[in-house]
Design a protein around this motif. Sequence first.
Motif: not given
Lengths: 187, 531, 151
Positions: B1-14
């Motif tokens: 789960m950490r890598p998910l948390r550190d994704l840039p916002i763009r990618h998170k939103l996507l």
Amino acid sequence: MRFFRRSSAASRILVSLISGGIALAAPPTDRDVKAAFLFNFPSYVEWPPQAFTTPGQPLVIGILGDDPFGDALDELVAGRSVQGHPLTVRRLSRLSEAESVHVVYLGYSDPVEVQYAAAALRDRPVLTVSDGERLAEQGAMINLRLRGQKVGFDINLAAVDGAGLKLSSQLLKLARIVRVPNPVEGP
Amino acid sequence: MRPLRDLPIRHKLLALGMLGSTLALLGAGIAFGVYDWLAFREGLARSLSVQAQILAANCQSAVVFGDDRSAAATLSALSVEPGVLGAALYTSNGARFATFTVPGFHELPARSTDLPSGFGVRFRSDRVVVRMPILAEDGGHIGTLVLVSDLEEENRRLRRYAVIGLLVLLLSVGLVYVITTRVQRLISAPILSLSQAASTVSLTRDFGVRAPPGNTDEVGTLIDSFNGMLEQIQRRDDDLRQARDQLEQRVRERTEQLAQKVDELESTEAELRRLAARLEASNRELQDFASVASHDLQEPLRKIQAFGGRLASRLGEGLDLESRDYLDRMQSATARMQTLIDDLLALSRISTQPREVRPTSLAVVVRDVLADLETRIESSGAEVDVGPLPTIAADSTQMRQLFQNLLSNALKFVRPGVAPRIRISSEPRADVEGAPLWCVAVQDNGIGFEEKYLDRIFTVFQRLQGRAAYEGTGIGLAICRRIVERHGGSITARSRPGEGSTFLVMLPARPQQGGADVGRQPEADHHPSGR
Amino acid sequence: MLAVSPKPITILLADDDEDDRRLTKDAFAESRLANDLRCVEDGQQLLDYLRREGAFRDAAAAPRPGLILLDLNMPKLDGREALQAIKADPTLRSIPVVVLTTSKSEEDVFRSYDLGVNSFITKPVSFEGLVEVVRILGHYWFEIVELPSNR
């Protein structure tokens, strides 16, 4: 001509008999089978309106001539109805009595007598059932044919039509249809 | 789960958009799929049931009349029906009456008693079994029709559905991806620009940077707040800088002032030093002059004394009384002159000589003085009572002079016939500023004086008693006063004629500079309040 | 009283003040010292006398003193310098020098002793005192103390 194997026919009739509420311990005899057929035929027949004046009027199965059934038919018929009409069995002594029944079993083995009876009842809405060789050609509407193991019946459509009766296709398809070129004129 | 948390916002939103859509589509697809499947089955069951019912009706007479061939023939009509695997008629006792099967299908039950009774549609894994009771005209059960159909149709349908579903899903996901990629910018773009602005500010410390304004949503508010904060910081920064500049300015000014002051002080100090040096020089000159002068002045007096003495001894008896008297008066005058000169020299020395201030025990000083005056004490029968005396920081020589003079006076100005009684005591006092002070009292039972002449007795050469009564130049108390004042103290007296006098000497425990003091102070005497 | 030396020792007095010279002479007479007292008026004369130069070329006029009484404050060459010269001169060094001066200055005292003076006496203010001093001087220097013999 299609004939059922007699034993299988017998067993089936046993089934019918069971559904009719009667269980037979011994394998069915000719008498039983005939009785069963005679009992079932009315279900596939449509009488014209003047045949029944009242709704609950009994549907009478008359027996002329020799009575091969004994109690069998009576037992089968007891308490049953067809199309709302309670079935009864009447033993007839004279042909003229047959005019007031709905089904008549012609217990004659002589084709001349069958022919005479059929001719006499020709215009009446009475289902004539004979039992013998080629008796449908004599004018009987349904002729039961038992030969060896097989059971079958022939139907004389012309006679049926002439009496104003209608037979179900279900019955028709099981029977051998007999065509008589010239209707026999009776006295 | 950490890598998910550190994704840039763009990618998170996507990811968010995609995940949501995909799940929704998947859910919907599955829901519809299931519904369709169930509906299909229901339809299948119904149609099969209808078929079975028709067949049953059609076979009814055959069953009644035992016409198995007719029945079989009727059943064989099913051959045109795709999917039907087989059908069988059973009489009411369960025996199989007539059958129809497709080639290879052998799984019709031998007896209808193997199956549950009554109407039913049962779906198995790969087939569906329909049970249709055959009834006589009067409703009695005379037989059962069993119809078995495969689920090929269903499977086909499901497969097709799956394929289509998958396609739709992929397409939708793709579409979602494209749309989300565009739409997420609405959110991420302002955030990114804000983040960038923030890191720029943090790196370059340039508070003039502003983030471009966003929409009117929460991020927009954040951006506005951020800009607002930067504005404030910038302003504060400017204010601080201004204040600092002002402060620096003031500090500079103050430093200049201070430097000036320091210069002034230094020059004053130099001036003072010069003055001090001059004073010292002047004092030395004075001292030298005083010694030389006294020495030179003394010299002819000595001669007069000496030759007068020679004369007296040579002529001695030969002189008449008057001549002798003249000679004596000359001698005594000369002697007086000598004493006067000595006294004056002593007086001047008090002020000009360097002071050596040391912890001086007055008790010791008085003891020494009394030892010096022993003869006179004895001869006058004096009683001297010395109380406890303090140790103060003072010039011991001058203290000696002081007490010498005081005690000498006490022994001199006695009442005739009364044995002198002298009492020396001390008492701690404090001066106006609270500094420690000692009051030393020298009390005698001598002739006393009138207090109205208090000032005169401390003045040089002022005498209250005639020369005939008491010898002395009248300089003793002047010397005392000068010594005391030099130590920063004071001297006074109380007296009544004929009842003796009490001389009160106030001396500070620690010396304070008074008068022209160019004294050196021994190291032990340093104290913060030293002036 | 110890044995009297065969010949009375010459005492040389150096003092610029005529009155003081007179008084000292009288004091010697009073104290009945039999010494031959010679006088010089200043430091230069003193040295001349001791070296038998100048006015004192005649040795007979300047018998070598067994003791010098020296006043410090003298014109021309003052006593301090003369003292220094005497003590620096090996031929004159051995003559005992007693400073007899009005000065009480500690520095004079110290310097004199430092220069090698034998005694330092401050002139008494009274004649009687002077007589006493002279008498004691005589007693000390001629009766108690051994003087170096003249060469």
